[in-house]
Design a protein around this motif. Structure first.
Motif, PDB file in Angstrom:
ATOM      1  N   TYR A 248      45.913 -27.543-103.205  1.00 27.49           N
ATOM      2  CA  TYR A 248      44.738 -27.351-102.361  1.00 27.49           C
ATOM      3  C   TYR A 248      44.430 -25.880-102.129  1.00 27.49           C
ATOM      4  O   TYR A 248      43.271 -25.530-101.861  1.00 27.49           O
ATOM      5  CB  TYR A 248      44.901 -28.121-101.056  1.00 27.49           C
ATOM      6  N   ALA A 249      45.409 -25.014-102.245  1.00 26.48           N
ATOM      7  CA  ALA A 249      45.126 -23.578-102.208  1.00 26.48           C
ATOM      8  C   ALA A 249      44.275 -23.196-103.411  1.00 26.48           C
ATOM      9  O   ALA A 249      43.308 -22.431-103.305  1.00 26.48           O
ATOM     10  CB  ALA A 249      46.428 -22.777-102.197  1.00 26.48           C
ATOM     11  N   GLN A 250      44.611 -23.749-104.573  1.00 29.30           N
ATOM     12  CA  GLN A 250      43.819 -23.477-105.775  1.00 29.30           C
ATOM     13  C   GLN A 250      42.404 -24.049-105.638  1.00 29.30           C
ATOM     14  O   GLN A 250      41.424 -23.427-106.060  1.00 29.30           O
ATOM     15  CB  GLN A 250      44.529 -24.075-106.997  1.00 29.30           C
ATOM     16  N   ARG A 251      42.301 -25.218-104.990  1.00 30.28           N
ATOM     17  CA  ARG A 251      40.998 -25.872-104.872  1.00 30.28           C
ATOM     18  C   ARG A 251      40.094 -25.175-103.870  1.00 30.28           C
ATOM     19  O   ARG A 251      38.891 -24.981-104.120  1.00 30.28           O
ATOM     20  CB  ARG A 251      41.182 -27.330-104.462  1.00 30.28           C
ATOM     21  N   TYR A 252      40.642 -24.781-102.711  1.00 29.65           N
ATOM     22  CA  TYR A 252      39.801 -24.264-101.634  1.00 29.65           C
ATOM     23  C   TYR A 252      39.806 -22.733-101.533  1.00 29.65           C
ATOM     24  O   TYR A 252      38.867 -22.157-100.977  1.00 29.65           O
ATOM     25  CB  TYR A 252      40.239 -24.846-100.280  1.00 29.65           C
ATOM     26  N   TRP A 253      40.860 -22.085-102.016  1.00 32.14           N
ATOM     27  CA  TRP A 253      40.933 -20.637-101.910  1.00 32.14           C
ATOM     28  C   TRP A 253      40.582 -19.917-103.198  1.00 32.14           C
ATOM     29  O   TRP A 253      40.006 -18.838-103.156  1.00 32.14           O
ATOM     30  CB  TRP A 253      42.336 -20.218-101.454  1.00 32.14           C
ATOM     31  N   TRP A 254      40.969 -20.501-104.317  1.00 37.14           N
ATOM     32  CA  TRP A 254      40.705 -19.847-105.608  1.00 37.14           C
ATOM     33  C   TRP A 254      40.059 -20.814-106.581  1.00 37.14           C
ATOM     34  O   TRP A 254      40.636 -21.110-107.638  1.00 37.14           O
ATOM     35  CB  TRP A 254      42.003 -19.292-106.209  1.00 37.14           C
ATOM     36  N   PRO A 255      38.893 -21.350-106.229  1.00 38.66           N
ATOM     37  CA  PRO A 255      38.262 -22.312-107.142  1.00 38.66           C
ATOM     38  C   PRO A 255      37.857 -21.651-108.449  1.00 38.66           C
ATOM     39  O   PRO A 255      37.537 -20.452-108.475  1.00 38.66           O
ATOM     40  CB  PRO A 255      37.023 -22.766-106.360  1.00 38.66           C
TER      41      PRO A 255
END
Length: 256
Positions: A248-255
């Motif tokens: 979810y960090a990849q999804r919401y912070w580093w899309p």
């Protein structure tokens, strides 16, 4: 719901029910499952709270011998935590959805760390207990109320925080701590649920499917707790939570 969503939610609820019975920490499994079902994060959070709500109350009733007396102190603690849960839910309602999405990876990571260090936190809390620490102080009530705001807003790891605080006020009786923790968690979730349901924030189809799985998992967990290693379950949750925080960090912070 797509064909695979129902089985996913039922399985997540079932596994979450087992996890709560054995070690606690079901939200780290059930909340990501709600997101995977395609629900917006705020709706997923509200629906998840409703789906796992019965587990807290059932867990408290499971050890009736240690249920606290209904006295002024219990009324004060229940009122404080209920108000905290209501405040957290209202905060979730007021904030724009994007402001909830941004901290989601951090909240999952925080809850995972809290879960990982729960035994040390609780051991420290018990060592720090002083004679007379069981007195009904406004300080401990205020800390519980603050933790309940977080519980109404997100909820993962709430049980660890409540247990750590209560271990100071109830030293030498971990069973009493666990029962009171489950009662207070019920108060937090119940008031948050009122807000979520009243405001139409619950996706009922997904919620009821997960709820059915969670009830079955809670029953199975009550039996598995006799043979399943709590240490194995703890590590499974920690690894799963770490992976989910990264996803979810990849999804919401580093899309992409």
């Amino acid at each position: 719901m797509d064909g695979w969503i129902g089985p996913l939610l039922a399985a997540a609820g079932f596994l979450g029910g087992i996890v709560n019975a054995v070690a606690g920490g079901a939200t780290l499994i059930t909340f990501p499952a709600m997101l995977a079902a395609g629900l917006p994060p705020v709706i997923a959070n509200a629906s998840n709270a409703v789906a796992i709500f019965p587990g807290h109350f059932i867990a408290a009733l499971a050890d009736r011998e240690k249920l606290p007396s209904f006295d002024t102190r219990l009324l004060l603690l229940c009122s404080a935590t209920a108000l905290g849960g209501l405040t957290g839910a209202a905060l979730l309602l007021i904030l724009p959805a994007r402001l909830f999405v941004l901290p989601v990876p951090g909240l999952i990571a925080f809850a995972t760390l809290l879960f990982a260090f729960a035994p040390r936190i609780q051991a420290w809390a018990q060592r720090s207990a002083r004679p007379g620490a069981h007195r009904r102080t406004f300080r401990s009530t205020a800390v519980l109320a603050a933790a309940s705001v977080y519980g109404g807003f997100f909820g993962a790891g709430l049980g660890v925080v409540l247990t750590a605080v209560l271990a100071i006020t109830e030293p030498n009786d971990i069973r009493a701590v666990k029962v009171l923790k489950n009662l207070l968690a019920t108060c937090v979730t119940a008031t948050a649920m009122v807000v979520f349901i009243t405001k139409g924030m619950v996706a009922w189809r997904e919620t009821l499917v997960m709820l059915a799985g969670a009830l079955a998992g809670g029953y199975a967990g009550g039996r598995l707790i006799r043979v399943l290693s709590p240490a194995f379950v703890r590590w499974l949750i920690i690894v799963s939570g770490s992976v989910m925080a990264g996803v979810y960090a990849q999804r919401y912070w580093w899309p992409a």
